[in-house]
Every structure is written in structure tokens, then in C-alpha cells.
Design an enzyme around this catalytic site. Structure first.
Site, PDB file in Angstrom:
ATOM      1  N   GLU A 161      36.398  36.943   7.056  1.00  0.00           N
ATOM      2  CA  GLU A 161      35.495  37.051   5.900  1.00  0.00           C
ATOM      3  C   GLU A 161      34.063  36.966   6.426  1.00  0.00           C
ATOM      4  OE1 GLU A 161      36.938  33.696   3.591  1.00  0.00           O
ATOM      5  OE2 GLU A 161      38.003  35.021   2.218  1.00  0.00           O
ATOM      6  N   SER A 174      35.321  26.429   6.235  1.00  0.00           N
ATOM      7  CA  SER A 174      36.330  26.824   5.240  1.00  0.00           C
ATOM      8  C   SER A 174      35.791  26.751   3.832  1.00  0.00           C
ATOM      9  CB  SER A 174      37.531  25.865   5.315  1.00  0.00           C
ATOM     10  OG  SER A 174      38.107  25.875   6.577  1.00  0.00           O
ATOM     11  N   HIS A 228      34.224  33.739   8.718  1.00  0.00           N
ATOM     12  CA  HIS A 228      35.344  32.852   8.410  1.00  0.00           C
ATOM     13  C   HIS A 228      36.631  33.466   8.918  1.00  0.00           C
ATOM     14  CE1 HIS A 228      38.206  30.813   5.389  1.00  0.00           C
ATOM     15  NE2 HIS A 228      37.957  29.992   6.389  1.00  0.00           N
ATOM     16  N   ASN A 271      40.094  31.106   0.413  1.00  0.00           N
ATOM     17  CA  ASN A 271      40.221  29.676   0.102  1.00  0.00           C
ATOM     18  C   ASN A 271      39.909  29.366  -1.357  1.00  0.00           C
ATOM     19  OD1 ASN A 271      41.048  29.148   2.643  1.00  0.00           O
ATOM     20  ND2 ASN A 271      39.130  28.263   3.358  1.00  0.00           N
TER      21      ASN A 271
HETATM   22  C1  LIG Z   1      49.673  20.956   0.296  1.00  0.00           C
HETATM   23  C2  LIG Z   1      48.829  19.854   0.872  1.00  0.00           C
HETATM   24  C3  LIG Z   1      47.500  19.678   0.223  1.00  0.00           C
HETATM   25  C4  LIG Z   1      46.682  20.916   0.173  1.00  0.00           C
HETATM   26  C5  LIG Z   1      45.421  20.753  -0.589  1.00  0.00           C
HETATM   27  C6  LIG Z   1      44.355  21.787  -0.366  1.00  0.00           C
HETATM   28  C7  LIG Z   1      44.451  22.525   0.974  1.00  0.00           C
HETATM   29  C8  LIG Z   1      43.176  23.050   1.524  1.00  0.00           C
HETATM   30  C9  LIG Z   1      43.419  23.806   2.830  1.00  0.00           C
HETATM   31  C10 LIG Z   1      42.711  25.141   2.863  1.00  0.00           C
HETATM   32  C11 LIG Z   1      42.939  25.895   4.155  1.00  0.00           C
HETATM   33  C12 LIG Z   1      41.702  25.979   4.981  1.00  0.00           C
HETATM   34  C13 LIG Z   1      41.956  26.835   6.220  1.00  0.00           C
HETATM   35  C14 LIG Z   1      41.069  28.035   6.183  1.00  0.00           C
HETATM   36  O1  LIG Z   1      39.846  27.919   6.097  1.00  0.00           O
HETATM   37  C15 LIG Z   1      41.634  29.412   6.175  1.00  0.00           C
HETATM   38  C16 LIG Z   1      42.951  29.600   6.852  1.00  0.00           C
HETATM   39  O2  LIG Z   1      43.079  29.803   8.024  1.00  0.00           O
HETATM   40  S1  LIG Z   1      44.274  29.468   5.792  1.00  0.00           S
HETATM   41  C17 LIG Z   1      45.632  29.686   6.862  1.00  0.00           C
HETATM   42  C18 LIG Z   1      45.932  31.143   7.119  1.00  0.00           C
HETATM   43  N1  LIG Z   1      47.087  31.246   7.996  1.00  0.00           N
HETATM   44  C19 LIG Z   1      48.338  31.310   7.550  1.00  0.00           C
HETATM   45  O3  LIG Z   1      48.588  31.383   6.384  1.00  0.00           O
HETATM   46  C20 LIG Z   1      49.413  31.267   8.620  1.00  0.00           C
HETATM   47  C21 LIG Z   1      50.755  31.576   8.043  1.00  0.00           C
HETATM   48  N2  LIG Z   1      51.742  31.595   9.129  1.00  0.00           N
HETATM   49  C22 LIG Z   1      51.958  32.714   9.869  1.00  0.00           C
HETATM   50  O4  LIG Z   1      51.314  33.739   9.743  1.00  0.00           O
HETATM   51  C23 LIG Z   1      53.045  32.605  10.915  1.00  0.00           C
HETATM   52  O5  LIG Z   1      53.883  31.511  10.600  1.00  0.00           O
HETATM   53  C24 LIG Z   1      52.511  32.430  12.358  1.00  0.00           C
HETATM   54  C25 LIG Z   1      51.805  33.695  12.800  1.00  0.00           C
HETATM   55  C26 LIG Z   1      51.572  31.249  12.407  1.00  0.00           C
HETATM   56  C27 LIG Z   1      53.684  32.143  13.302  1.00  0.00           C
HETATM   57  O6  LIG Z   1      54.572  33.255  13.231  1.00  0.00           O
HETATM   58  P1  LIG Z   1      56.105  33.005  12.952  1.00  0.00           P
HETATM   59  O7  LIG Z   1      56.776  34.325  12.945  1.00  0.00           O
HETATM   60  O8  LIG Z   1      56.153  32.174  11.732  1.00  0.00           O
HETATM   61  O9  LIG Z   1      56.722  32.158  14.135  1.00  0.00           O
HETATM   62  P2  LIG Z   1      56.465  32.114  15.699  1.00  0.00           P
HETATM   63  O10 LIG Z   1      55.667  30.877  15.958  1.00  0.00           O
HETATM   64  O11 LIG Z   1      57.774  32.311  16.353  1.00  0.00           O
HETATM   65  O12 LIG Z   1      55.548  33.354  16.150  1.00  0.00           O
HETATM   66  C28 LIG Z   1      56.104  34.670  16.210  1.00  0.00           C
HETATM   67  C29 LIG Z   1      55.353  35.443  17.254  1.00  0.00           C
HETATM   68  O13 LIG Z   1      53.972  35.534  16.872  1.00  0.00           O
HETATM   69  C30 LIG Z   1      53.152  35.366  18.017  1.00  0.00           C
HETATM   70  N3  LIG Z   1      52.335  34.171  17.880  1.00  0.00           N
HETATM   71  C31 LIG Z   1      52.469  33.197  16.963  1.00  0.00           C
HETATM   72  N4  LIG Z   1      51.475  32.293  17.096  1.00  0.00           N
HETATM   73  C32 LIG Z   1      50.713  32.718  18.153  1.00  0.00           C
HETATM   74  C33 LIG Z   1      49.521  32.218  18.783  1.00  0.00           C
HETATM   75  N5  LIG Z   1      48.906  31.100  18.338  1.00  0.00           N
HETATM   76  N6  LIG Z   1      49.020  32.913  19.828  1.00  0.00           N
HETATM   77  C34 LIG Z   1      49.624  34.044  20.248  1.00  0.00           C
HETATM   78  N7  LIG Z   1      50.734  34.585  19.709  1.00  0.00           N
HETATM   79  C35 LIG Z   1      51.279  33.901  18.661  1.00  0.00           C
HETATM   80  C36 LIG Z   1      54.052  35.227  19.219  1.00  0.00           C
HETATM   81  O14 LIG Z   1      54.242  36.477  19.803  1.00  0.00           O
HETATM   82  C37 LIG Z   1      55.337  34.721  18.574  1.00  0.00           C
HETATM   83  O15 LIG Z   1      56.437  35.097  19.316  1.00  0.00           O
HETATM   84  P3  LIG Z   1      56.896  34.198  20.582  1.00  0.00           P
HETATM   85  O16 LIG Z   1      58.081  34.888  21.129  1.00  0.00           O
HETATM   86  O17 LIG Z   1      57.160  32.819  20.019  1.00  0.00           O
HETATM   87  O18 LIG Z   1      55.741  34.186  21.546  1.00  0.00           O
HETATM   88  N1  LIG Z   2      42.093  24.553  10.720  1.00  0.00           N
HETATM   89  C1  LIG Z   2      42.082  25.720  10.064  1.00  0.00           C
HETATM   90  O1  LIG Z   2      43.144  26.265   9.693  1.00  0.00           O
HETATM   91  C2  LIG Z   2      40.779  26.387   9.774  1.00  0.00           C
HETATM   92  C3  LIG Z   2      39.584  25.691   9.924  1.00  0.00           C
HETATM   93  N2  LIG Z   2      38.397  26.359   9.654  1.00  0.00           N
HETATM   94  C4  LIG Z   2      37.118  25.647   9.828  1.00  0.00           C
HETATM   95  O2  LIG Z   2      36.769  25.680  11.210  1.00  0.00           O
HETATM   96  C5  LIG Z   2      36.088  24.482  11.571  1.00  0.00           C
HETATM   97  C6  LIG Z   2      36.838  23.802  12.694  1.00  0.00           C
HETATM   98  O3  LIG Z   2      38.125  23.500  12.241  1.00  0.00           O
HETATM   99  P1  LIG Z   2      39.291  23.207  13.301  1.00  0.00           P
HETATM  100  O4  LIG Z   2      39.152  24.107  14.475  1.00  0.00           O
HETATM  101  O5  LIG Z   2      40.558  23.205  12.544  1.00  0.00           O
HETATM  102  O6  LIG Z   2      38.932  21.705  13.734  1.00  0.00           O
HETATM  103  P2  LIG Z   2      39.346  20.951  15.074  1.00  0.00           P
HETATM  104  O7  LIG Z   2      39.227  19.523  14.755  1.00  0.00           O
HETATM  105  O8  LIG Z   2      40.617  21.507  15.598  1.00  0.00           O
HETATM  106  O9  LIG Z   2      38.205  21.380  16.095  1.00  0.00           O
HETATM  107  C7  LIG Z   2      36.886  20.954  15.940  1.00  0.00           C
HETATM  108  C8  LIG Z   2      36.330  20.811  17.344  1.00  0.00           C
HETATM  109  O10 LIG Z   2      34.929  20.637  17.271  1.00  0.00           O
HETATM  110  C9  LIG Z   2      34.561  19.663  18.235  1.00  0.00           C
HETATM  111  N3  LIG Z   2      33.273  19.128  17.831  1.00  0.00           N
HETATM  112  C10 LIG Z   2      33.003  18.327  16.765  1.00  0.00           C
HETATM  113  N4  LIG Z   2      31.685  18.068  16.710  1.00  0.00           N
HETATM  114  C11 LIG Z   2      31.121  18.740  17.759  1.00  0.00           C
HETATM  115  C12 LIG Z   2      29.799  18.873  18.252  1.00  0.00           C
HETATM  116  N5  LIG Z   2      28.771  18.272  17.639  1.00  0.00           N
HETATM  117  N6  LIG Z   2      29.589  19.650  19.332  1.00  0.00           N
HETATM  118  C13 LIG Z   2      30.618  20.269  19.942  1.00  0.00           C
HETATM  119  N7  LIG Z   2      31.907  20.188  19.543  1.00  0.00           N
HETATM  120  C14 LIG Z   2      32.137  19.422  18.465  1.00  0.00           C
HETATM  121  C15 LIG Z   2      35.698  18.661  18.239  1.00  0.00           C
HETATM  122  O11 LIG Z   2      35.722  17.937  19.457  1.00  0.00           O
HETATM  123  C16 LIG Z   2      36.905  19.585  18.089  1.00  0.00           C
HETATM  124  O12 LIG Z   2      37.408  19.989  19.345  1.00  0.00           O
HETATM  125  C17 LIG Z   2      35.973  23.661  10.292  1.00  0.00           C
HETATM  126  O13 LIG Z   2      34.750  23.938   9.690  1.00  0.00           O
HETATM  127  C18 LIG Z   2      37.127  24.199   9.447  1.00  0.00           C
HETATM  128  O14 LIG Z   2      36.916  24.046   8.055  1.00  0.00           O
HETATM  129  C19 LIG Z   2      38.348  27.680   9.250  1.00  0.00           C
HETATM  130  C20 LIG Z   2      39.511  28.387   9.116  1.00  0.00           C
HETATM  131  C21 LIG Z   2      40.807  27.789   9.329  1.00  0.00           C
END
Ligand SMILES: CCCCCCCCCCCCCC(=O)CC(=O)SCCNC(=O)CCNC(=O)[C@H](O)C(C)(C)COP(=O)(O)OP(=O)(O)OC[C@H]1O[C@@H](n2cnc3c(N)ncnc32)[C@H](O)[C@@H]1OP(=O)(O)O
Ligand SMILES: NC(=O)C1=CN([C@@H]2O[C@H](COP(=O)(O)OP(=O)(O)OC[C@H]3O[C@@H](n4cnc5c(N)ncnc54)[C@H](O)[C@@H]3O)[C@@H](O)[C@H]2O)C=CC1
Length: 290
Positions: free
Chosen positions: A177, A144, A165, A215
Site C-alpha cells: 500500500e 500498520s 505498507h 487493516n
Molecule cells: C485475533 C486476535 C486479536 C486481533 C485484534 C486486532 C488485530 C490487529 C492486527 C492487524 C495486522 C497488522 C499487520 C499488518 O499491518 C498487515 C499484514 O501484514 S496483515 C497479514 C497479511 N498476511 C497474511 O495474511 C498471511 C496469511 N498466510 C499466508 O499467506 C500463508 O500461510 C504463508 C505464505 C504465510 C505460508 O504459506 P503456507 O502455504 O500456509 O505454508 P508454508 O509455510 O508451508 O509455505 C508454503 C511455501 O511458501 C513459501 N514460503 C512461505 N513463507 C516463506 C518465507 N517467509 N520466505 C520464503 N518463502 C516462504 C515456501 O516456498 C513454502 O514452501 P516450503 O517448501 O516450506 O519452503
Molecule cells: N508484524 C506484521 O505482520 C506487520 C507489521 N507492520 C509494521 O511494521 C513495523 C515493524 O513491525 P515488526 O517487524 O512486526 O516488528 P518487530 O518487533 O519484529 O521488529 C521491529 C524491529 O525494530 C527494531 N527497532 C526498534 N526500535 C529501533 C530503533 N530506534 N532503531 C533501530 N531499530 C529499532 C527492533 O529491535 C526490532 O528488531 C511496525 O510499525 C508494524 O506495525 C506492518 C505490516 C505487517
């Protein structure tokens, strides 16, 4: 900011552009992200080996993948339970599990790492894989917030190293990405873009800068939400509600942080605070640093 990232949404018009030589994929880490990446790669016809540290973890990962595939199948093939079942079993048949990353690497065209957000652990892992994987194998990290170049520096294949990413949840989020360092070869980068597209994702291209595109913008926004809460300006619930209804976000910052995982969140913040101590955007917030 513009010089930091060039954003292209590449629309490949020719089928040739979508051909990728990546067929056998090893995903290291079967957690939140790795299981999603393994799922989408398998569902799009790739042979996948998902690696984690224990069989118990992998069993949970496999169950999560099967549940997710089932949710997708229900929507994709609403009228046919048979088609739903075939969709799930076909994808699952392409996922092998292993606790031996070295053995998996030997038969991989691409190794995607999605383990803990810790630079030293990622570097140590890739050094080991570098010695085991065939010379053609491309390495990618799903990090991330860490530098792809710094991770790649632990290997001798910096030309065959990039960033992929993905976003959480991988089966639902359309973006990937694709990150290149100054040493990533053009062929490697193109193969990573083609792979992202072969998974049905929209790819954007970014230089190896902190947080890439999303991010870099998301982390400061979410950290400001914490500062807002700490100032007592509003409750966490109201901040989340406000951002969903006022800015159209599917989740507010606190809900999203929880969804991402507070462990990963903390790794990111602490990493940036340590690396950029003078940047106000990455100043630690008290509730997450102590
Ligand atoms: C504030 C605290 C401190 C913060 C400090 C700094 C923070 C630093 C953190 C940085 C982040 C790092 C992470 C990263 O590197 C990058 C990222 O990934 S950022 C995250 C990006 N993602 C989002 O923003 C997710 C936003 N949410 C959504 O898009 C939706 O809520 C979601 C799709 C997750 C769920 O959909 P929703 O309509 O809200 O509800 P449902 O759960 O009912 O789902 C509807 C429908 O969608 C399908 N579905 C949902 N999830 C899945 C799944 N996992 N697999 C398959 N299908 C899925 C499904 O069909 C659902 O319908 P059902 O009838 O329930 O099956
Ligand atoms: N959580 C998020 O929303 C996102 C996370 N990422 C990045 O993806 C990476 C993984 O994050 P998550 O899946 O959330 O973490 P997670 O904690 O859910 O999964 C990490 C997994 O790696 C395994 N693991 C750790 N060390 C290992 C090793 N040496 N060999 C094999 N397996 C090992 C752990 O057992 C665990 O199952 C991180 O770099 C994170 O920054 C990127 C996008 C979104």
C-alpha cells in the site's frame, strides 16, 4: 468508505514508468517486516543497509533472510543447486548491516522505517534522520495503523514522506500500500509507487487514513473474532478453521494475530482504542488490553 481510499492497481505499460531513481535503500528495523523488506529490495537489485539496535539482532535478521532466500531459490531454480546458491549469495551481497542509522541515512535515496509500532518512537527516530539524510532522500514508514502525516510532522521533509505498507511475510505477499499525505509531493509518491513495482509488488494507492485499506477492514474483523471467542460462541481453533475453509483465508484470525505478533497487535488495538474511543469498531477487547 469509497471517499477514504482511491484504489488503483497501476499497470505501468512503459519501461520508463518502472525506472526508479531509488537505488540505495536503508531499512530501519531488522525484525519481522524490516528483514523481509531488506530481502526483497536486495533480491531485486537494490543496495540495502539494514539497521537495528544490536549486532546480535542483525545477525538473527541476516540468518532469517538467508533462510527465506533459500526457500525461494529452491522453487525458483528447482533444477540447479548452482543457480540457487548464486541467487542467495547475490542478494546477500547487496545487504550491509549497521547499528548506525545516521551513517546509513547519509548514503540513502530512501529510508524505510519498520521499528516498533509506537508514534513517539517513530517520530523521535525520523527527527534524528531528518537532520542527517541528504535533502533528496525520501522517508517512508511501514506502520500498520499510525498516521503517516503525524509521523512526518516530526520532520522538515513532509513533501518527501509517504507510507510503504508491506504485508507479512514480505517475500510472499504481493501487495504494498503506497500512502500519500496531503503534503506528499507527486514526484515522491510516484517514486514510491515505482519502488514498490521495482520490488515486484502490486501497488495500491491510499490516502493517509487509519489502517489505509487492508487493516481498516482486517482489524475490525479480527477484533470481532476475539469478541466471538469471549462470548463463548466458538473456540479459537474452530473460528480459525471456519475462516480458512469457509472464507478461503490462508490463516484464521487467531493464527494470523500470532503470525503478526501479539505485541504489534496490541500496539495497534490500544492505539486505535485511545484515538477513536467512540468507534465501536476499535473498542478494546478485554483479553488484549489488560
Ligand atoms: C485475533 C486476535 C486479536 C486481533 C485484534 C486486532 C488485530 C490487529 C492486527 C492487524 C495486522 C497488522 C499487520 C499488518 O499491518 C498487515 C499484514 O501484514 S496483515 C497479514 C497479511 N498476511 C497474511 O495474511 C498471511 C496469511 N498466510 C499466508 O499467506 C500463508 O500461510 C504463508 C505464505 C504465510 C505460508 O504459506 P503456507 O502455504 O500456509 O505454508 P508454508 O509455510 O508451508 O509455505 C508454503 C511455501 O511458501 C513459501 N514460503 C512461505 N513463507 C516463506 C518465507 N517467509 N520466505 C520464503 N518463502 C516462504 C515456501 O516456498 C513454502 O514452501 P516450503 O517448501 O516450506 O519452503
Ligand atoms: N508484524 C506484521 O505482520 C506487520 C507489521 N507492520 C509494521 O511494521 C513495523 C515493524 O513491525 P515488526 O517487524 O512486526 O516488528 P518487530 O518487533 O519484529 O521488529 C521491529 C524491529 O525494530 C527494531 N527497532 C526498534 N526500535 C529501533 C530503533 N530506534 N532503531 C533501530 N531499530 C529499532 C527492533 O529491535 C526490532 O528488531 C511496525 O510499525 C508494524 O506495525 C506492518 C505490516 C505487517
Amino acid at each position: 468508505m469509497a471517499h477514504l481510499c482511491k484504489v488503483y492497481s497501476r499497470a505501468f505499460s512503459t519501461s520508463a514508468a518502472l525506472k526508479t531513481v531509488i537505488k540505495n535503500v536503508t531499512v530501519i528495523g531488522g525484525g519481522l517486516m524490516g528483514s523481509g523488506i531488506a530481502q526483497v529490495a536486495a533480491a531485486t537489485g537494490h543496495n540495502v543497509t539494514m539497521v537495528d539496535e544490536t549486532d546480535e539482532i542483525l545477525s538473527r535478521s541476516t540468518a532469517a533472510i538467508e533462510r527465506s532466500l533459500g526457500r525461494i531459490a529452491k522453487k525458483k531454480f528447482a533444477d540447479s543447486e548452482k543457480a540457487q546458491s548464486s541467487y542467495v549469495s547475490d542478494a546477500m551481497s547487496r545487504i550491509q548491516i549497521s547499528i548506525n542509522p545516521v551513517a546509513a541515512a547519509k548514503k540513502s535515496d530512501l529510508v524505510i522505517e519498520a521499528i516498533v509500532e509506537n508514534l513517539e518512537i517513530k517520530q523521535k527516530f525520523f527527527t534524528t534522520m531528518d537532520a542527517a539524510a541528504p535533502s533528496h532522500t525520501i522517508f517512508a514508514s511501514n506502520t500498520s495503523s499510525l498516521s503517516i502525516g503525524e509521523i512526518a510532522s516530526a520532520t522538515k521533509r513532509r513533501d518527501r514522506f509517504g507510507g510503504l505498507h508491506f504485508f507479512n511475510p514480505v517475500p510472499m505477499m504481493k501487495l504494498v500500500e503506497v500512502v500519500k499525505t496531503p503534503e506528499t509531493s507527486t514526484d515522491t509518491f510516484q517514486q514510491l509507487v515505482n519502488f514498490g513495482k521495482a520490488l515486484g509488488k502490486t501497488t495500491v494507492e491510499c490516502k493517509d487514513t487509519p489502517g489505509f485499506i487492508v487493516n481498516r477492514l482486517l482489524v475490525p474483523y479480527m477484533m470481532e473474532a476475539v469478541r466471538m471467542l469471549e462470548r463463548g460462541d466458538a473456540t479459537a481453533k474452530d473460528i480459525d478453521t471456519a475462516m480458512k475453509l469457509g472464507a478461503g483465508h490462508p490463516m484464521g484470525p487467531f493464527e494470523l494475530a500470532d503470525y503478526v505478533g501479539l505485541d504489534t497487535t496490541r500496539f495497534i488495538i490500544n492505539g486505535w482504542a485511545a484515538k477513536f474511543p467512540d468507534n465501536p469498531l476499535s473498542n478494546p477487547v478485554s483479553c488484549l488490553t489488560n
